[in-house]
Write an enzyme that holds these catalytic residues in place. Structure first.
Site, PDB file in Angstrom:
ATOM      1  N   THR A 102       0.830  -0.913   0.170  1.00 41.20           N
ATOM      2  CA  THR A 102       0.016   0.576  -0.178  1.00 41.20           C
ATOM      3  C   THR A 102       0.410   1.191  -0.168  1.00 41.20           C
ATOM      4  O   THR A 102       0.438   2.326  -0.508  1.00 41.20           O
ATOM      5  CB  THR A 102      -0.645  -0.023   1.146  1.00 41.20           C
ATOM      6  OG1 THR A 102       0.043  -0.057   2.631  1.00 41.20           O
ATOM      7  CG2 THR A 102      -1.494  -1.086   0.851  1.00 41.20           C
ATOM      8  N   ASN A 103       1.748   1.202   0.610  1.00 41.05           N
ATOM      9  CA  ASN A 103       2.893   2.102   0.987  1.00 41.05           C
ATOM     10  C   ASN A 103       1.858   3.062   1.945  1.00 41.05           C
ATOM     11  O   ASN A 103       2.541   4.457   1.482  1.00 41.05           O
ATOM     12  CB  ASN A 103       3.604   3.521  -0.527  1.00 41.05           C
ATOM     13  CG  ASN A 103       4.460   3.924  -0.124  1.00 41.05           C
ATOM     14  OD1 ASN A 103       5.482   3.492   0.451  1.00 41.05           O
ATOM     15  ND2 ASN A 103       4.602   4.860  -0.965  1.00 41.05           N
ATOM     16  N   TRP A 104       0.834   2.857   2.780  1.00 41.75           N
ATOM     17  CA  TRP A 104       0.753   3.420   3.263  1.00 41.75           C
ATOM     18  C   TRP A 104       1.765   4.487   4.751  1.00 41.75           C
ATOM     19  O   TRP A 104       2.671   3.156   4.801  1.00 41.75           O
ATOM     20  CB  TRP A 104      -0.556   2.563   4.550  1.00 41.75           C
ATOM     21  CG  TRP A 104      -1.192   3.707   5.269  1.00 41.75           C
ATOM     22  CD1 TRP A 104      -2.280   4.167   5.026  1.00 41.75           C
ATOM     23  CD2 TRP A 104      -1.274   3.579   6.986  1.00 41.75           C
ATOM     24  NE1 TRP A 104      -3.209   5.306   5.984  1.00 41.75           N
ATOM     25  CE2 TRP A 104      -1.908   4.240   7.136  1.00 41.75           C
ATOM     26  CE3 TRP A 104      -0.091   2.972   8.011  1.00 41.75           C
ATOM     27  CZ2 TRP A 104      -2.613   4.978   9.049  1.00 41.75           C
ATOM     28  CZ3 TRP A 104      -0.463   3.141   9.100  1.00 41.75           C
ATOM     29  CH2 TRP A 104      -1.832   4.352   9.853  1.00 41.75           C
TER      30      TRP A 104
END
Length: 293
Positions: free
Chosen positions: A238-240
């Site tokens: 997600t690269n959250w």
């Protein structure tokens, strides 16, 4: 102030059970940013509790917590986060080549399964440490998460081809020069994948796309080709919490971004590989049925 939505409409593409988010960061209070790295993310601190809400929203079952650049090689934050999230989490740490065996023992016991190389501004450990960290990873059974400007991958290809450990080329390769499926940088990446111990990560598409959202057509073209070429070597993240976003207008819709990127796979079987079985192989995770048992 930047606010991270943690609920909303579900992605139109349903994530398979056992899905692993292989690229994200989380933070707990008490771990400040350190010299050499960027500051902490904008807005409220993106905590394990917030991430649990994101997991429920998107349908994520397991997670790889990556050491953020803010804390450089002080891995105290991710160790605390691994403890907070529990057995569905593993970690990727940032360490100096001279790390002691006892320090590595602490990391391994806490759930660390990989080491990070981030050869871009703010990164804690660059490609100068590649061979040293590869030796550590090979000895420990760790993997390497390697991020750099893929525009120059041909310069690094001979060294990368000699790696003994499993490794992943992060963030769609971050080809800042702009590439197409026919570019020599993409051909070099395919050669490395064909070597048998290299994976390719779909995460953070907005960081290198020149065409931009919502479709990211330039990165999408390369991603589709990579997924077709080596479906057993693709992982997703997600690269959250999208650390580069400092203003609300720059913050992506996580559901829309998820369905866009997952739409680059040919079918549900390819998505199952990228979200479940491929990360199990790369990170040494137990098979999902064993995890549930």
């Amino acid at each position: 102030m930047l606010v991270r939505p943690l609920s909303g409409r579900k992605p139109k593409i349903t994530l398979p059970k056992g899905s692993v988010d292989t690229q994200m960061h989380m933070y707990l209070p008490g771990f400040p940013s350190l010299p050499g790295g960027p500051g902490l993310p904008a807005g409220d601190l993106p905590t394990p509790q917030q991430y649990r809400e994101l997991m429920a929203w998107l349908g994520i079952d397991r997670v790889i917590i990556t050491q953020g650049n803010a804390q450089q090689t002080d891995n105290g934050n991710i160790l605390a986060c691994l403890k907070e999230i529990g057995p569905v989490a593993r970690g990727v740490a940032a360490v100096a080549p001279d790390i002691s065996e006892s320090e590595l023992d602490v990391l391994a016991e806490a759930g660390v399964v990989g080491l990070r190389i981030m050869d871009l501004p703010g990164g804690a450990v660059g490609l100068s440490a590649l061979e040293d960290l590869d030796a550590i990873a090979a000895d420990r059974g760790f993997m390497l998460a390697i991020q750099f400007d893929g525009s120059n991958i041909q310069d690094h290809e001979p060294r990368l081809a000699k790696l003994k450990s499993r490794w992943v080329f992060d963030h769609h390769g971050k080809f800042f020069c702009g590439v197409t499926p026919d570019s020599p940088q993409v051909a070099a990446t395919r050669r490395l994948i064909d070597g048998g111990n290299c994976w390719f990560k779909f995460a953070g598409v907005y960081e290198s796309s020149k065409s931009g959202g919502p479709d990211y057509q330039d990165v999408a073209a390369v991603a589709r080709m990579m997924a077709a070429h080596a479906p057993e070597r693709i992982v997703w993240g997600t690269n959250w919490p999208h650390n580069l976003a400092r203003e609300q207008a720059d913050y992506p819709d996580d559901a829309a971004l998820t369905e866009t990127v997952l739409g680059w796979f040919a079918d549900d079987n390819a998505r199952h590989m990228a979200l479940v079985t491929n990360p199990e192989a790369l990170f040494g995770l137990p098979a999902w049925q064993e995890e549930k048992a």
